[in-house]
Design an enzyme around this catalytic site. Structure first.
Site, PDB file in Angstrom:
ATOM      1  N   ASP A 339       0.613  -1.146  -0.166  1.00 19.79           N
ATOM      2  CA  ASP A 339      -0.019   0.346  -0.506  1.00 19.79           C
ATOM      3  C   ASP A 339       0.808   1.274   0.004  1.00 19.79           C
ATOM      4  O   ASP A 339       2.045   1.440   0.458  1.00 19.79           O
ATOM      5  CB  ASP A 339      -0.885  -0.263   1.114  1.00 19.79           C
ATOM      6  CG  ASP A 339      -1.329   0.923   1.772  1.00 19.79           C
ATOM      7  OD1 ASP A 339      -2.300   1.484   0.248  1.00 19.79           O
ATOM      8  OD2 ASP A 339      -1.535   1.800   2.512  1.00 19.79           O
ATOM      9  N   GLU A 375       2.125  -0.727  -4.934  1.00 15.46           N
ATOM     10  CA  GLU A 375       0.885   0.879  -5.424  1.00 15.46           C
ATOM     11  C   GLU A 375       2.229   1.813  -6.127  1.00 15.46           C
ATOM     12  O   GLU A 375       2.387   2.477  -4.521  1.00 15.46           O
ATOM     13  CB  GLU A 375      -0.163   0.405  -3.936  1.00 15.46           C
ATOM     14  CG  GLU A 375      -1.246   2.011  -4.811  1.00 15.46           C
ATOM     15  CD  GLU A 375      -2.297   2.224  -3.275  1.00 15.46           C
ATOM     16  OE1 GLU A 375      -3.450   2.678  -4.064  1.00 15.46           O
ATOM     17  OE2 GLU A 375      -1.696   2.278  -2.251  1.00 15.46           O
TER      18      GLU A 375
END
Length: 675
Positions: A339, A375
């Site tokens: 993330d 990401e």
């Protein structure tokens, strides 16, 4: 408290955390700036029995061995040191702290005012927080000696399926005590569904123990997604019947046994301690100035979550790599999705692909062999880095998402960009440097519309989040086909299903690594909520009642995945103008217009174009594929390619059909055949 009842020795610096020894338990904790660290022992009822000062500190690591302690001992930490918020020093011995390396916690962390290290006036917070902080537990976690072997996935076959533990299993037709749990995922019903889809890789949404944010708790909402961790080792207890560690391992073993690779969505960029005046329950109380990024006395909030881990610090690099190895070697996962990964690639403040943490992962003999998905952004300066990560990382490609959405919405002037994205976004993942497989192609993710909502809503409908509909993306590049939300209009229902099938077919025929949002195969709706992070209810829980739409979507995914596995050229082409493949015999591609003539410059420049096709020929010349995309609803007929006397249709959306040497496109659709 009686500390004289315990005998201690200096112990060892490593391993960090609590380790059972022949004589007791060794404790090792990083705290560069503390003047004294204390080990606090508790009974199983939460009563503090003793505070033992650590007796040795080397290289910023406090360590000692406590003789006679055993497996299952509950404990916490307290740290003495300077309290100087302007210098990012937040030591407060009244705050009980979780061991960053604790494998197990006594409870789920819930926010309380008493966890703060500092008052609103900037003073030392006077409340002892032991009553509201979970206790760390001495736990030796063993590996099942009969664990199934890891599943070897061909890179060209890999397809990611994003799965939320509770959302996937809460409504499954299984025993009530399994609903919403790790074990519910591997119930016969869960496994049968996943196997039917023919996907290869389960991407679990966060399973680190996490906390609901203060503002959500005050609104009587819950953090549902889990992107707010307090531990990088302890699994989330709310997904377990009894023992989160054992049951997580059982889930991984069950998914392996069923033939799946499993990667874990991990949040190493920030923690649930949030802003400086909120919780001090772990990192902040131990070593705030080293664990969190800051400048001029203020946090650098590159995550939007109140803090961000300073991954330029050696202690953070070690912590994250140790955590990753634990989840691979002990808990059994096969890789990670990171993330807000740009934060992991920052040095002092700026991003570089040569950042210490990224290089540490890629040189690690265990971690470098796993599936690593990044990401590639955060909200800090130069926070958008798609295509810039080292070659060992796959990267989520939002440019693909937006382009494919625009194409199927029927926007003008998108065909050339669509072709680029379809071929692996080589404008971003450049030829000669990276494979098209580095591009993780997706149309929907957890943070946005579901695919059903993408074809049903023009506007976000997030009032349930209690932020006056201000949160979530404002521009979703969506299409509702004339009615906002659910409708009984059969014609619109048919159009919406067809659009979902077009999306799925495009995704699974594109060059690169596809990502499917769990629930899209069930045409799951969140009723227009495109930021359902705090909706732990029927909005997010998948509904398993079958119908024709769901059957069509599930079958489409299964069929198209079988094609990807059978024909690797559909995932990765080796072209003669790409130096990356200069050692191989090239495949061949030709782009065609609606007359089945090679695309000319004027065809590419035509902004009103809504038809594009191509033929693919593998290097061994064994076959020829014809792939067609048409995003308008005016019927057209296209002649079949020359020398195609035998057309073997592999997949077609409902509006496509072949007869009399012609492809009839009744309305928008996707078609693939062998010639």
């Amino acid at each position: 408290m009686n500390s004289a009842a315990y005998q201690v020795s200096t112990g060892t610096l490593f391993p960090l955390g609590a380790t059972v020894t022949d004589k007791g338990v060794n404790f090792a904790v990083v705290s560069e700036d503390a003047t004294q660290l204390f080990l606090c022992l508790f009974d199983s009822e939460g009563n503090e029995l003793s505070q033992l000062p650590f007796v040795s500190k080397k290289r910023g690591i406090w360590h000692m061995e406590v003789l006679g302690l055993k497996e299952g001992q509950h404990y916490g930490l307290r740290a003495n040191g300077e309290f100087n918020p302007e210098q990012q020093l937040a030591f407060n011995p009244l705050k009980l702290l979780i061991d960053p390396y604790a494998k197990d916690l006594s409870d789920k962390l819930v926010w309380h005012e008493g966890q703060a290290a500092i008052t609103r006036e900037g003073l030392l917070h006077p409340v002892d927080s032991a009553y509201c902080v979970p206790k760390s537990i001495v736990r030796t976690v063993d590996v099942n000696p009969e664990r199934p072997a890891r599943i070897e996935i061909a890179d060209t076959s890999r397809a990611l399926y994003e799965l939320h533990i509770k959302g996937f299993s809460q409504n499954l037709p299984i025993d009530d005590d399994l609903k919403g749990t790790y074990l519910g995922v591997i119930s016969p019903a869960g496994i049968a569904h996943l196997q039917h889809l023919n996907i290869t890789t389960i991407q679990l949404m966060p399973c680190f123990s996490f906390m609901t944010e203060r503002h959500l708790q005050q609104l009587q909402l819950n953090n549902y997604w889990g992107y707010n961790p307090i531990s990088f080792f302890a699994p989330e207890p709310s997904y377990a019947k009894q023992d989160a560690i054992t049951e997580f391992q059982q889930m991984i073993d069950g998914l392996r046994e069923a033939g799946f690779e499993v990667i874990l969505d991990v949040v190493y960029n920030h923690t649930a301690e949030s802003e400086f005046d909120q919780s001090s329950v772990c990192f902040r109380g131990l070593d705030n100035a080293h664990y969190y990024r800051h400048q001029d006395g203020q946090y650098l909030n590159y995550t939007g979550c109140g803090n961000c881990i300073d991954t330029y610090q050696p202690a953070s690099v070690r912590l994250i790599c140790d955590s990753m190895r634990y989840w691979v070697d002990v808990m059994g996962v096969d890789g990670f999705r990171f993330d807000l990964g740009v934060d992991l690639g920052r040095t002092d403040h700026d991003f570089t692909p040569n950042a210490p943490l990224l290089q540490a992962i890629l040189q690690d003999p265990v971690l470098s062999k796993t599936c690593l998905v990044m990401e590639p952004w955060d909200i800090g300066p130069n926070g958008y880095q798609v295509g810039q990560f080292p070659k060992g990382f796959l990267e989520c490609n939002d440019k693909y998402r937006d382009t494919i959405r625009r194409f199927w919405r029927g926007d003008d002037g998108v065909v050339a960009e669509f072709a680029t994205c379809f071929m692996g976004s080589r404008d971003v993942f450049h030829k000669g440097h990276k494979s098209a497989l580095n591009s993780v192609n997706y149309i929907t993710y957890h943070d946005g519309y579901t695919m059903k909502d993408l074809v049903s809503y023009h506007q976000r409908h997030n009032l349930a989040n209690m932020e006056e509909n201000r949160d979530g993306h404002g521009d979703n590049i969506s299409q509702n086909f004339g009615v906002e939300g659910e409708t009984d209009n059969v014609e619109i229902q048919v159009q919406r299903l067809n659009q979902q099938l077009c999306f799925m077919a495009t995704l699974l025929l594109s060059q690169g690594t596809p990502h499917i949002l769990g629930g899209d195969e069930l045409s799951h709706t969140q009723h227009g909520n495109n930021n359902a992070y705090c909706q732990d209810n029927e909005i997010t829980w998948q509904n398993w009642h079958d119908n024709e739409d769901r059957s069509a979507l599930k079958q489409a995914i299964s069929t198209l995945m079988a094609l990807r596995k059978a024909y690797p050229i559909l995932a990765e082409m080796h072209l003669d103008d790409d130096p990356l493949y200069q050692h191989t015999t090239p495949d061949q591609i030709e782009w065609l217009n609606e007359q089945n003539k090679p695309m000319a410059e004027k065809d590419w420049a035509d902004s009103s174009r809504h038809y594009i096709a191509l033929t693919l020929i593998p290097a061994d010349l064994s076959t020829r594929f014809w792939i067609v995309f048409y995003n308008d609803d005016a019927p057209i007929d296209v002649p079949t390619p020359a020398q195609s006397t035998n057309i073997d249709v592999l997949y077609q959306t409902p509006g496509m059909s072949v007869s009399d040497n012609s492809l009839h496109c009744a309305y928008r659709g996707v078609f693939i055949a062998k010639l």
